[in-house]
Scaffold this active site. Structure first.
Site, short mmCIF file in Angstrom:
data_model
loop_
_atom_site.label_atom_id
_atom_site.label_comp_id
_atom_site.label_asym_id
_atom_site.label_seq_id
_atom_site.Cartn_x
_atom_site.Cartn_y
_atom_site.Cartn_z
N TYR A 5 20.36 -23.28 -25.99
CA TYR A 5 20.17 -21.83 -25.84
C TYR A 5 20.61 -21.09 -27.08
O TYR A 5 21.39 -21.61 -27.89
CB TYR A 5 20.89 -21.32 -24.58
CG TYR A 5 22.39 -21.49 -24.60
CD1 TYR A 5 22.99 -22.72 -24.35
CD2 TYR A 5 23.22 -20.39 -24.86
CE1 TYR A 5 24.36 -22.87 -24.36
CE2 TYR A 5 24.60 -20.53 -24.87
CZ TYR A 5 25.17 -21.77 -24.61
OH TYR A 5 26.52 -21.91 -24.63
N ASN B 80 30.30 -31.56 -28.42
CA ASN B 80 31.04 -30.82 -29.46
C ASN B 80 31.96 -31.83 -30.13
O ASN B 80 32.73 -32.50 -29.45
CB ASN B 80 31.93 -29.73 -28.87
CG ASN B 80 31.15 -28.52 -28.42
OD1 ASN B 80 29.97 -28.39 -28.70
ND2 ASN B 80 31.81 -27.65 -27.69
N TYR C 110 34.89 -31.98 -32.87
CA TYR C 110 35.77 -31.12 -33.65
C TYR C 110 36.60 -31.92 -34.64
O TYR C 110 37.12 -32.99 -34.31
CB TYR C 110 36.81 -30.43 -32.76
CG TYR C 110 36.30 -29.66 -31.57
CD1 TYR C 110 36.14 -28.28 -31.61
CD2 TYR C 110 36.05 -30.30 -30.36
CE1 TYR C 110 35.73 -27.56 -30.49
CE2 TYR C 110 35.63 -29.59 -29.24
CZ TYR C 110 35.48 -28.23 -29.31
OH TYR C 110 35.08 -27.53 -28.21
N HIS D 48 35.66 -17.63 -24.07
CA HIS D 48 34.34 -17.26 -23.57
C HIS D 48 34.19 -17.71 -22.12
O HIS D 48 34.98 -18.52 -21.63
CB HIS D 48 33.25 -17.94 -24.42
CG HIS D 48 33.28 -19.43 -24.28
ND1 HIS D 48 34.18 -20.24 -24.95
CD2 HIS D 48 32.54 -20.26 -23.50
CE1 HIS D 48 33.98 -21.50 -24.61
NE2 HIS D 48 32.99 -21.55 -23.72
N HIS E 116 37.79 -19.31 -21.09
CA HIS E 116 38.45 -20.54 -21.56
C HIS E 116 38.17 -20.70 -23.05
O HIS E 116 37.22 -20.13 -23.59
CB HIS E 116 38.00 -21.77 -20.77
CG HIS E 116 36.53 -22.02 -20.80
ND1 HIS E 116 35.65 -21.52 -19.88
CD2 HIS E 116 35.76 -22.73 -21.68
CE1 HIS E 116 34.42 -21.91 -20.15
NE2 HIS E 116 34.46 -22.65 -21.27
N ARG F 74 38.38 -34.72 -32.23
CA ARG F 74 38.23 -34.73 -30.77
C ARG F 74 36.80 -34.34 -30.43
O ARG F 74 36.22 -33.47 -31.07
CB ARG F 74 39.22 -33.75 -30.16
CG ARG F 74 39.23 -33.74 -28.64
CD ARG F 74 38.81 -32.42 -28.10
NE ARG F 74 38.54 -32.47 -26.68
CZ ARG F 74 37.94 -31.50 -26.05
NH1 ARG F 74 37.55 -30.42 -26.70
NH2 ARG F 74 37.70 -31.59 -24.77
C1 SIN Z 1 33.46 -25.23 -24.42
O1 SIN Z 1 33.87 -24.70 -23.40
O2 SIN Z 1 32.46 -24.80 -24.99
C2 SIN Z 1 34.13 -26.43 -25.00
C3 SIN Z 1 35.23 -26.98 -24.19
C4 SIN Z 1 35.83 -28.23 -24.77
O3 SIN Z 1 35.73 -28.47 -25.99
O4 SIN Z 1 36.41 -29.00 -24.00
MN MN Z 2 32.68 -23.24 -22.31
#
Ligand code: SIN
Ligand code: MN
Length: 343
Positions: free
Chosen positions: A93, A147, A149, A158, A220, A231
């Site tokens: 999105y 994701n 990191y 968000h 969160h 991570r």
């Molecule tokens: C997210 O809420 O977009 C990522 C959460 C996470 O990295 O655990």
């Molecule tokens: Mn999220």
């Protein structure tokens, strides 16, 4: 198939956090009992993957990165930034600077086929286990996001767009321990994050499900100080049939989820936060980040980290105006109380 893995008693572990080494620990929840209970009521956690299984999945995540760098994916599948790579599968999105009109509620799914399909291994290894363990309904998810990191990477506070994604939102963590923080506010230049209402540790191999208040009524985030080494997370979600999609005819229809929604006024209490948020948002969009939900410090990281430490220790930031009467569970914060904002 009988469930094999035990649910973690999230509320108990938040109320009595272990392995705290005095002020060094980041995993402290600063909310009142009442707030913590409300958030924890919508959280489920199970450690589902062994060391060996984690290694296998982490190899697969590495392969996704290799595929992206070799140009094997469609353009909207991979979104890169200095301390974070994001890969969308199944559905993707528009967010952040990609949006023609910015702000919560403006996100849209990409056209069908614009994103690569969910890799077979995610369904076979990860989704299957989550389904067997009753964390996901069978054949339910339509979107998988990875994701990845680097140390110091983060995602600002968000709420996952409620007009795009159904609940629960389920994720599984890999490579290293991290924490999902609820109810923090970010400020920038230098980056600072207020103390979380709930700080939820997420171990390697641990699945986390959020729904209800935890997903809809409080923000969160991933704080930069909680990403100590690489991570990654795989986030599994179902997109709503009513979710707007690029190319759809313009409609004034409000999604059923939006109509149903009721928000605790405590977490939406101030217009000022929304204003502050939109200021931060445009500032970041203009200067420093590439997406609405991800803030990357890039080259200024070390300098800003040093400043952060100074500010964290600066007791002149002390807040003497409690926002409500409940006592915090673990310790009273010396920084300002979190006033979450929505994205
Ligand atoms: C997210 O809420 O977009 C990522 C959460 C996470 O990295 O655990
Ligand atoms: Mn999220």
């Amino acid at each position: 198939m009988p469930e094999k893995y035990a649910f973690i008693d999230v509320l108990e572990s938040i109320k009595t956090p272990k392995n705290l080494k005095g002020k060094e620990s980041h995993y402290i929840s600063h909310g009142s009992i009442n707030e913590i209970e409300k958030v924890c009521a919508g959280i489920k956690q199970k450690v589902l993957f062994s060391e060996k299984e984690c290694r296998e999945i982490e190899r697969k995540i590495d392969e996704v990165g290799d595929n992206a760098r070799r140009g094997k994916y469609k353009s909207h599948t991979w979104d890169t930034a200095p301390l974070r790579n994001k890969y969308f599968f199944g559905e993707g999105y528009t967010y952040g600077s990609q949006m023609a009109r910015k702000g919560p509620g403006q996100e849209k799914l990409y056209e069908k086929g614009a994103i690569d399909p969910i890799p077979e291994w995610i369904n076979r290894i990860v989704v299957k286990r989550l389904e067997d363990e009753k964390l996901l309904p069978k054949n339910w998810i339509t979107s998988a996001v990875i994701n990845d990191y680097l140390p110091g990477g983060c995602i600002v506070s968000h709420v996952d767009p409620i007009h795009i994604f159904d609940r629960p939102i389920v994720s599984v963590s890999f490579f290293s321990k991290c924490a999902l923080s609820f109810g923090c506010r970010f400020s920038f230049k230098p980056i600072r994050v207020t103390d979380p209402v709930v700080c939820l540790p997420m171990d390697r191999g641990c699945a986390t499900s959020i729904s209800g208040f935890a997903a809809d009524d409080i923000t969160h985030c991933i704080r930069p100080q909680d990403v100590k080494s690489r991570r990654a997370v795989i986030i599994l979600r179902r997109t709503l049939d009513t979710a707007p999609r690029i190319g759809d005819p313009v409609s004034s229809r409000v999604s059923p989820r939006r109509e149903r929604r009721s928000v605790d006024p405590m977490y939406l209490r101030n217009k000022d936060d929304r204003k502050r948020h939109s200021r931060e948002d445009s500032e970041i969009n203009n200067k420093r980040r590439r997406s609405d939900t991800d803030y990357i410090r890039g080259g200024k990281r070390h300098k800003e980290q040093a400043k952060d430490v100074k500010i964290e220790n600066n007791k002149s930031e002390k807040d003497t105006s409690p926002t409500h009467s409940d006592d915090p569970v673990v310790k009273r914060s010396f920084t300002r109380r979190p006033k979450p904002f929505f994205m």
